[in-house]
Design a protein around this motif. Structure first.
Motif: not given
Length: 414
Positions: A341-359
């Protein structure tokens, strides 16, 4: 014994109001036939079912109140009455083996139920071997009491694993349900221990801030935790994989040249019940960590080597390492799973593609998007995971120069 069978009660308040006397006495629970509460001079209240079998009157003690609630007592009484109606003593079923060790029964349950119902029986086998057999394995199945079951569940709970304690309770309930089906036991003692008293599931939103990441990993990397465990907790944050996937990583699935880690089976999808494979695109830092772990593992098949050759570390190994380091800090509690969850939260906050994060989390996208998501995010995921590793190392590298310099010295070329 004084049998004040003319007395009766029908409500919780009336049951609570029963007080001890100089001699033992019994009070009938009027909504259920032949179900009584016996009140001892000590104040102990016991549920009893009185029945007649083959012309002889007998009594079956169902358990103590409040361990066994009114609802549970009624169910236990009905189960016992069903046996009596078939001419079977609820105290001892003459059609079953006279004695069977719980561990022997557990192995039968593993083969006949768990392995048939579950594609991967790994977690259930762990609970049996690590949490249930040490407490109950040596006991006769039919002699196991509510107190025995409670001690087994509370042992896990007292270790700080409420969710796992609830899993142990669920497995024991299913095992005793099957034992009743086979006629081994007249009732299920696990019913006396409600789920709500063990674990209340709460949606988690815990993640680590950048400062917490720096403080925690600085403490971890400078602690006395075994080095391979430190590297495992690093990989958990850098790769976003589940703990179970990390623990079972095999060298045969890690391709240093292609920079790919294949996970053939992941957690089963909640909608379909089927597992699916996953690809992790390894960053420069992840590759270096795996190279050092290869030096530690030698010729073993698993990345994280267990106590015996050919095995991987236990389910709780990373939990223990994580808690050991956390105890040396003033950081609020978090779990290994919270690192995802830590990684997902930071990556979303940093503006990365949400679909790529979910993948990267191996979550299933719904609808048409889910059909195409498997392949089209390879480039985005590769770049994102490298930038994520760069960011984490920018946060934790400088305070841990000694640790990472040791890592470079120990790694081998591939």
């Amino acid at each position: 014994m004084s049998k004040n069978s003319s007395l009766g009660f029908s409500t919780f308040r009336e049951l609570e109001a029963l007080k001890p006397k100089e001699k033992r006495y019994s009070v009938r629970y009027t909504p259920s036939q032949k179900l009584f509460i016996e009140v001892l001079p000590t104040g102990v209240k016991s549920w009893c079912y009185r029945y007649t079998l083959n012309g002889k009157q007998d009594k079956l003690v169902l358990g103590h109140y409040p361990d066994v609630s009114i609802k549970d007592a009624r169910q236990l009484r009905d189960e016992a009455a069903s046996l009596v109606a078939k001419g079977i003593s609820p105290k001892q079923d003459k059609t079953k083996p006279q004695s069977i060790l719980f561990k022997d029964y557990g192995e039968r349950y593993l083969e006949e139920v768990i392995k048939k119902d579950r594609k991967d029986p790994y977690s259930m086998t762990l609970y049996l071997n690590n949490d249930i057999y040490p407490m109950l394995g040596h006991l006769q199945l039919e002699q196991i009491t509510v107190d025995d079951v409670r001690r087994t569940i509370w042992r896990k709970k007292e270790q700080g694993y409420d969710s796992a304690a609830n899993q142990v309770r669920g497995l024991l309930k299913r095992m005793f349900d099957y034992a009743m089906t086979l006629g081994y036991v007249p009732y299920n003692p696990v019913l006396a221990i409600p789920v709500r008293h063990i674990h209340k599931a709460k949606p988690r939103d815990r993640y680590l801030s950048s400062d917490e990441i720096r403080n925690y990993y600085t403490t971890l990397l400078n602690s006395r935790v075994y080095r391979a465990r430190k590297l495992g907790l690093m990989l958990s944050l850098l790769t976003l994989v589940r703990k179970s996937e990390l623990l079972r990583a095999r060298w045969e699935h890690i391709d240093f040249e292609s920079r790919i880690w294949l996970i053939p089976e992941t957690k089963a999808d909640s909608a379909t019940g089927h597992s699916r494979e996953m690809v992790v695109y390894m960053s420069d830092q992840v590759i270096e960590i795996f190279k050092e772990l290869k030096t530690i593992a030698g010729n073993e098949p698993f990345v994280f080597v267990g106590r015996k050759s050919g095995t991987h570390i236990s389910h709780n190994a990373l939990n223990t390492a994580q808690k050991s380091a956390l105890a040396l800090t003033d950081i609020p509690d978090f779990t290994v799973h919270d690192l995802r969850r830590t990684a997902s939260t930071h990556l979303n906050e940093q503006g990365f593609n949400s679909d790529a994060i979910e993948a990267c989390l191996n979550h299933t996208a719904k609808g048409v998007r889910g059909i195409y998501n498997k392949a089209i995010y390879e480039k985005e995921r590769t770049e994102m995971l490298q930038k994520w590793s760069d960011y984490i190392f920018s946060v934790i590298y400088e305070p841990n120069l000694i640790f990472f310099n040791q890592s470079k010295a120990k790694s081998t070329a591939y």
